[in-house]
Design an enzyme around this catalytic site. Structure first.
Site, short mmCIF file in Angstrom:
data_model
loop_
_atom_site.label_atom_id
_atom_site.label_comp_id
_atom_site.label_asym_id
_atom_site.label_seq_id
_atom_site.Cartn_x
_atom_site.Cartn_y
_atom_site.Cartn_z
N TYR A 139 0.83 -1.21 0.00
CA TYR A 139 0.00 0.00 0.00
C TYR A 139 0.86 1.26 0.00
O TYR A 139 1.88 1.31 0.68
CB TYR A 139 -0.91 0.03 1.24
CG TYR A 139 -1.75 1.28 1.24
CD1 TYR A 139 -2.86 1.36 0.39
CD2 TYR A 139 -1.41 2.39 1.99
CE1 TYR A 139 -3.61 2.52 0.33
CE2 TYR A 139 -2.16 3.55 1.94
CZ TYR A 139 -3.25 3.61 1.10
OH TYR A 139 -4.00 4.77 1.03
N TRP B 29 1.33 5.62 -1.79
CA TRP B 29 1.07 6.60 -2.86
C TRP B 29 2.18 6.68 -3.90
O TRP B 29 1.96 7.21 -4.98
CB TRP B 29 0.87 7.98 -2.24
CG TRP B 29 -0.56 8.28 -1.96
CD1 TRP B 29 -1.42 7.56 -1.18
CD2 TRP B 29 -1.31 9.40 -2.47
NE1 TRP B 29 -2.65 8.17 -1.16
CE2 TRP B 29 -2.61 9.30 -1.94
CE3 TRP B 29 -1.01 10.47 -3.30
CZ2 TRP B 29 -3.62 10.23 -2.23
CZ3 TRP B 29 -2.00 11.40 -3.57
CH2 TRP B 29 -3.29 11.28 -3.05
N1 LIG Z 1 -1.07 18.70 2.31
C1 LIG Z 1 -1.54 17.44 2.25
N2 LIG Z 1 -2.75 17.19 1.68
C2 LIG Z 1 -3.23 15.93 1.66
C3 LIG Z 1 -2.48 14.83 2.15
C4 LIG Z 1 -1.20 15.11 2.74
O1 LIG Z 1 -0.50 14.21 3.22
N3 LIG Z 1 -0.78 16.42 2.77
N4 LIG Z 1 -2.97 13.54 2.08
C5 LIG Z 1 -4.05 13.29 1.12
C6 LIG Z 1 -4.73 12.02 1.41
S1 LIG Z 1 -3.95 10.58 0.99
C7 LIG Z 1 -5.97 11.95 1.93
S2 LIG Z 1 -6.75 10.45 2.11
C8 LIG Z 1 -6.71 13.17 2.32
C9 LIG Z 1 -7.32 12.99 3.69
O2 LIG Z 1 -8.31 13.92 3.92
P1 LIG Z 1 -8.92 14.02 5.40
O3 LIG Z 1 -8.95 12.70 6.01
O4 LIG Z 1 -10.20 14.77 5.33
O5 LIG Z 1 -7.79 14.95 6.05
P2 LIG Z 1 -7.35 15.30 7.56
O6 LIG Z 1 -6.40 16.44 7.41
O7 LIG Z 1 -6.87 14.12 8.27
O8 LIG Z 1 -8.68 15.78 8.24
C10 LIG Z 1 -9.37 16.95 7.84
C11 LIG Z 1 -9.79 17.71 9.05
O9 LIG Z 1 -10.79 17.02 9.78
C12 LIG Z 1 -10.79 17.54 11.11
N5 LIG Z 1 -11.26 16.55 12.05
C13 LIG Z 1 -10.54 15.55 12.61
N6 LIG Z 1 -11.31 14.84 13.46
C14 LIG Z 1 -12.54 15.39 13.42
C15 LIG Z 1 -13.78 15.09 14.08
O10 LIG Z 1 -13.90 14.15 14.86
N7 LIG Z 1 -14.82 15.87 13.77
C16 LIG Z 1 -14.75 16.90 12.92
N8 LIG Z 1 -15.84 17.59 12.67
N9 LIG Z 1 -13.59 17.22 12.31
C17 LIG Z 1 -12.50 16.48 12.54
C18 LIG Z 1 -9.36 17.90 11.41
O11 LIG Z 1 -9.29 19.13 12.07
C19 LIG Z 1 -8.68 17.87 10.06
O12 LIG Z 1 -7.86 19.00 9.79
O13 LIG Z 1 -5.83 14.30 2.36
C20 LIG Z 1 -5.08 14.42 1.14
N10 LIG Z 1 -4.46 15.71 1.12
N1 LIG Z 2 -2.35 8.42 12.23
C1 LIG Z 2 -2.68 8.54 10.95
N2 LIG Z 2 -2.08 7.75 10.04
C2 LIG Z 2 -2.40 7.86 8.73
C3 LIG Z 2 -3.34 8.82 8.29
C4 LIG Z 2 -3.97 9.63 9.27
O1 LIG Z 2 -4.83 10.48 8.96
N3 LIG Z 2 -3.59 9.48 10.58
N4 LIG Z 2 -3.64 8.91 6.96
C5 LIG Z 2 -3.50 7.70 6.17
C6 LIG Z 2 -3.65 7.93 4.74
S1 LIG Z 2 -5.11 8.68 4.25
C7 LIG Z 2 -2.76 7.50 3.81
S2 LIG Z 2 -3.17 7.58 2.15
C8 LIG Z 2 -1.48 6.89 4.20
C9 LIG Z 2 -0.31 7.30 3.29
O2 LIG Z 2 0.74 6.41 3.43
P1 LIG Z 2 1.81 6.14 2.28
O3 LIG Z 2 1.18 6.34 0.95
O4 LIG Z 2 2.46 4.84 2.54
O5 LIG Z 2 2.84 7.33 2.54
P2 LIG Z 2 3.94 7.98 1.59
O6 LIG Z 2 4.86 8.74 2.49
O7 LIG Z 2 3.27 8.74 0.50
O8 LIG Z 2 4.71 6.73 1.01
C10 LIG Z 2 5.03 6.58 -0.33
C11 LIG Z 2 6.45 6.04 -0.44
O9 LIG Z 2 6.70 5.74 -1.82
C12 LIG Z 2 8.02 6.14 -2.13
N5 LIG Z 2 8.15 6.32 -3.59
C13 LIG Z 2 7.94 7.43 -4.34
N6 LIG Z 2 8.15 7.15 -5.65
C14 LIG Z 2 8.49 5.85 -5.73
C15 LIG Z 2 8.81 4.98 -6.82
O10 LIG Z 2 8.81 5.33 -7.97
N7 LIG Z 2 9.11 3.69 -6.50
C16 LIG Z 2 9.10 3.23 -5.22
N8 LIG Z 2 9.40 1.95 -5.02
N9 LIG Z 2 8.80 4.02 -4.19
C17 LIG Z 2 8.49 5.32 -4.43
C18 LIG Z 2 8.22 7.40 -1.32
O11 LIG Z 2 9.61 7.70 -1.17
C19 LIG Z 2 7.51 7.04 -0.01
O12 LIG Z 2 8.41 6.45 0.89
O13 LIG Z 2 -1.18 7.23 5.55
C20 LIG Z 2 -2.24 6.88 6.45
N10 LIG Z 2 -1.79 7.03 7.83
MO LIG Z 3 -5.04 8.85 1.94
#
Ligand SMILES: Nc1nc2c(c(=O)[nH]1)N[C@H]1C(S)=C(S)[C@@H](COP(=O)(O)OP(=O)(O)OC[C@H]3O[C@@H](n4cnc5c(=O)[nH]c(N)nc54)[C@H](O)[C@@H]3O)O[C@H]1N2
Ligand SMILES: Nc1nc2c(c(=O)[nH]1)N[C@H]1C(S)=C(S)[C@@H](COP(=O)(O)OP(=O)(O)OC[C@H]3O[C@@H](n4cnc5c(=O)[nH]c(N)nc54)[C@H](O)[C@@H]3O)O[C@H]1N2
Ligand SMILES: [Mo]
Length: 762
Positions: free
Chosen positions: A110, A112
């Site tokens: 899993y 990104w």
């Molecule tokens: N800059 C940046 N942008 C991203 C990402 C990143 O790593 N960096 N990751 C991307 C990915 S993979 C995903 S899946 C999305 C995730 O998107 P989300 O899961 O929506 O993102 P979060 O920032 O975890 O949460 C959004 C907001 O929800 C609020 N929140 C938390 N708990 C609660 C609660 O119980 N109730 C209410 N009402 N609000 C709450 C928090 O204040 C938080 O800032 O973001 C994407 N966008």
């Molecule tokens: N506590 C908590 N945990 C969370 C979340 C949260 O809200 N709270 N959010 C969750 C969510 S929504 C998500 S999506 C996950 C994200 O979790 P991940 O998607 O696992 O996080 P990334 O840091 O994007 O990891 C991607 C990795 O791929 C590597 N990479 C980039 N390009 C290449 C390539 O070409 N080849 C290879 N082999 N590797 C490459 C990067 O260097 C990096 O280490 O985290 C989750 N974890």
């Molecule tokens: Mo995500």
């Protein structure tokens, strides 16, 4: 190559100044109104000291052979040649398959990875493992673990909710009221899986406000909405109670649209019995909700009346389903919108993920995208993705999932390419113990992440800027060429070349490559795709010279507009063809933690429960504003927000004062699962008793050999609980955790997260 070549990341397009084999500076592409600050992490990233220079094998694995080991994460590495790596890895894969069967390989992988569809690491690793005879795979995502299971059951889809969501232009022109559970965090709208070339959300909200549109934000953080809004900061995790309070007002004040509930939904009557307390004697009234969420009952009542009187979208951020019982908030948000009767009307209805990702609100492409054919996995064993530690720790045990009873396989080899479990998985001390149990851990990554440091076989990948590729994202109108900007760093290789060599050694080289170089694949996939289009596009060579290609989109969509207009012709993919406010199927599973209709369940990690007596602060572990997950944590946007080199934890002034913590102090954040250091930022834009520590600081144990050591850098996943949302989805619950915070008094340890491990030459 042009003087300033262009390329793409998940968070935006850019043109680069290249020098000394690295990206020296980047400029956002013209036409992007609101470029992501994450672009600032790119300069210096190709030759960053955390890059993996060449193939490496863990000392203990090389000396003793495959087997469980507690040295993972603490051992030194031995540099080997590509020849040796290919030999050792091919031999080990053969051994695992011959001795334990293909099911013993966990190829979930899993994560990104990078933008760029051909070199997309998951596509490459899954294609390779399928040809090897298959592997145990994972379903769904950390993003949408609960949604991915509940929403297909109750509205017949989950990805259409984002990919065919109501257009920002429609919201700007038609919506009066945006009721946002989880805010509308602009920091999150920068990114899109597969890449993005435009960021229209901020401008759409400007137009929306210009028309008099109002935003109501329920969130523990004021800055989850940029600019003006009506901010409510309930007790985190109580949104379901608030929504029930709102629904109660609609039901009892004759504001619910009985006609829509009758023609487009099933099971409202069953839900209403629960809402009114007909069976349990508990009316889910605003007063009932107020006692749980801490907001005044009369304000809940007033809001419900406003919602019924205006063109309203109820939108639920993805974070609300990344908690225990995460199935309930999106299901109930949909139910609330159904009661308002505006689903499918322009500017009204339901939203899921505005402010979570760039994609919601962006028009979808009218065509498909070039795709690497994936083949079929001969192994049918899978896990819900966030059950990885459960699986490794409990082989042979059974568990409930989505109406099935599944058995955890006995995994011998964990294979990871393109993701970082030390970023994404909960309860890192438990994850380390889980990884210690298998025979072999293989990791492909460009960087020495904690996952790479826990591997036995380390495969140095290139970054997206050291190879040729093109983008592809369903809700981005531009297909971008991604030329090679710089030569591969040191002895790194793209994953395709690595898998081609491995496949060759294992006897299926020709099948894997089909005799094509990467460049030939790009041309081949483009040509295959363009032959199936019903409009003309330039030749591949012309596209490559042009650098980008604009594709037609479906503008002006309203989510479920077709279904509203004709619920028979456009029946949903649910058993009834309608929105299921009551699901006979889910009720039939008999789960204690997910009933047949949306229900309030008390969370475990919340301020209203017993655990809060010991750990009185609610930590919101949300997405970082300064990077994508753990990617490019060493970059300047990410580093400039650190405090004393640690990830910043935001605290309310009262909570800080009560602990003698001042702005800029290093604090220890802890609970019974683990601890980390972080740098305090005092800020009154969050609710009292809430602290915020985003994800993504690279895990950095004070003592790598101690699996319970604290992280000195600020990774919140040393604290989070590795428990599923419910028996239905078993999604990740990483968004929330209860903690205590104290001022850190010891000598402040150095941050070594971005230093490579010890690597010996042979
Ligand atoms: N800059 C940046 N942008 C991203 C990402 C990143 O790593 N960096 N990751 C991307 C990915 S993979 C995903 S899946 C999305 C995730 O998107 P989300 O899961 O929506 O993102 P979060 O920032 O975890 O949460 C959004 C907001 O929800 C609020 N929140 C938390 N708990 C609660 C609660 O119980 N109730 C209410 N009402 N609000 C709450 C928090 O204040 C938080 O800032 O973001 C994407 N966008
Ligand atoms: N506590 C908590 N945990 C969370 C979340 C949260 O809200 N709270 N959010 C969750 C969510 S929504 C998500 S999506 C996950 C994200 O979790 P991940 O998607 O696992 O996080 P990334 O840091 O994007 O990891 C991607 C990795 O791929 C590597 N990479 C980039 N390009 C290449 C390539 O070409 N080849 C290879 N082999 N590797 C490459 C990067 O260097 C990096 O280490 O985290 C989750 N974890
Ligand atoms: Mo995500």
């Amino acid at each position: 190559m042009p003087a300033r070549p262009t390329s793409l990341t998940h968070w935006g397009g850019f043109s680069a100044e290249v020098s000394s084999g690295d990206i020296a500076a980047v400029t956002p592409l013209p036409g992007d109104d609101d470029p992501s600050p994450l672009l600032g992490n790119l300069p210096g990233s190709v030759r960053h000291r955390s890059r993996i220079a060449g193939p490496a094998i863990r000392r203990g694995w090389l000396d003793d052979g495959p087997g469980p080991s507690r040295r993972r994460g603490a051992d030194e590495f031995v540099a080997v040649s590509w020849e040796e790596l290919t030999d050792l890895l091919a031999t080990e894969l053969r051994r695992v398959v011959d001795t334990h069967g293909n099911e013993a390989i966990y190829g979930g992988s899993y994560g990104w990875a990078s933008a760029g569809r051909f070199h997309h690491a998951q596509s490459q690793v899954h294609r390779f493992l399928k040809m090897l005879g298959g592997y145990t795979y994972s379903r769904h995502s950390y993003s949408l673990g609960a949604t991915g299971v509940i929403m297909p059951r109750v509205v017949g889809t989950h990805d259409d909710l984002f990919k065919r969501s109501t257009d920002w232009d429609v919201i700007a022109a038609r919506t009066d009221l945006l009721v946002c559970f989880g805010g509308l965090a602009m920091k999150n709208t920068g990114t899109n899986h597969g890449g993005t070339t435009a960021h229209p959300a901020r401008d759409a909200l400007r137009r929306f406000r210009g028309r008099g549109g109002r935003i109501v934000s329920f969130s523990p953080l004021r800055d989850d909405v940029d600019g003006e809004c009506e901010w409510y900061a309930p007790v985190p995790g109580t949104d379901v109670a608030i929504m029930l309070g709102l629904a109660y007002v609609l039901a009892t004040e004759r504001l619910a649209d009985r006609g829509f509930l009758e023609t487009h939904c099933v099971g409202y009557d069953r839900f209403e019995r629960y809402l009114l307390g007909a069976d349990d004697g508990v009316a889910k009234s605003p007063q009932w909700a107020a006692a749980i969420c801490g907001l005044p009952a009369d304000e809940i009542t007033a809001l419900a009346r406003r919602m019924a009187a205006q063109r309203t979208i109820v939108t639920v951020s993805w974070s609300l389903q990344r908690v225990r019982h995460g199935e309930q908030a999106p299901w109930l948000g949909l139910t609330l919108a159904a009661m308002l009767g505006q689903i499918g009307l322009p500017g009204g209805g339901f939203g899921h993920g505005y402010g979570s990702m760039n994609e919601p609100g962006l028009p979808p492409l009218r065509c498909g995208l070039p795709r690497l054919p994936q083949g079929i996995n001969p192994v049918s064993t899978f896990i819900p993705v966030a059950a990885v530690s459960d699986m490794l720790l409990h082989p042979g045990e059974t568990f409930d999932y989505n109406g099935m009873r599944l058995t955890y396989p006995d995994i011998r080899c964990v294979y990871w390419a393109g993701g970082n479990p030390f970023h994404h998985h909960q309860n890192i001390p438990r994850l380390r113990r889980a990884l210690a149990r298998v025979d072999t851990v293989v990791v492909h990554d460009p960087y020495w992440t904690a996952m790479a440091k826990h591997a036995d076989i380390v495969v140095p990948s290139t970054t997206a800027f050291e190879r040729e590729d093109y983008s592809g994202s369903k809700n981005d109108p531009v297909l971008m060429a991604m030329p090679k900007l710089v030569e591969p760093y040191a002895d790194s290789r793209d994953d395709y070349t690595t898998f081609a060599a491995l496949a060759d050694r294992l006897g299926f080289g020709e099948q894997f490559t089909e005799g094509r170089t990467a460049r030939q694949w790009l041309a081949h996939l483009y040509e295959k795709w363009s032959a199936e289009l019903d409009f003309a596009v330039p030749t591949f060579e012309q596209f490559w010279r042009d650098g980008s290609l604009r594709l037609p989109t479906e503008r002006g969509l309203t989510l479920l507009g077709d279904f509203r207009a004709d619920p028979v012709a456009h029946r949903l993919g649910t058993p009834s063809g309608r929105i299921e406010i009551f699901s006979e199927d889910i009720a039939g599973f008999g789960y204690a933690d997910c009933a047949g209709h949306p229900t309030w369940f008390e969370p475990t990690e919340w301020l209203g429960g017993e655990r809060a007596a010991t750990y009185p602060l609610h930590l919101v572990a949300n997405q970082p504003a300064t990077r994508l997950h753990g990617q490019l944590d060493g970059g300047s946007t990410s580093q400039s927000a650190k405090v004393v080199g640690r990830e910043a934890i935001r605290m309310h002034p009262d909570d800080a004062a009560a602990r003698g913590v001042a702005d800029g102090d290093v604090v220890r954040v802890f609970n019974d699962r683990g601890a980390c250091l972080a740098g305090a930022v005092i800020d009154d834009r969050l609710r009292r008793s809430v602290v915020q520590l985003p994800t993504g600081a690279w895990f950095d144990p004070a003592d790598p050999a101690d699996y319970d050591a604290m992280c000195v850098h600020g990774n919140p996943n040393v604290l989070t609980d590795d428990v599923g949302t419910s028996s239905l989805a078993r999604g990740s619950t990483g968004a929330h955790v209860l903690v205590q915070v104290e001022k850190f008094s010891g000598p402040i340890p150095p941050v070594r997260a971005h230093e490579p491990p010890v690597i010996r030459q042979r």
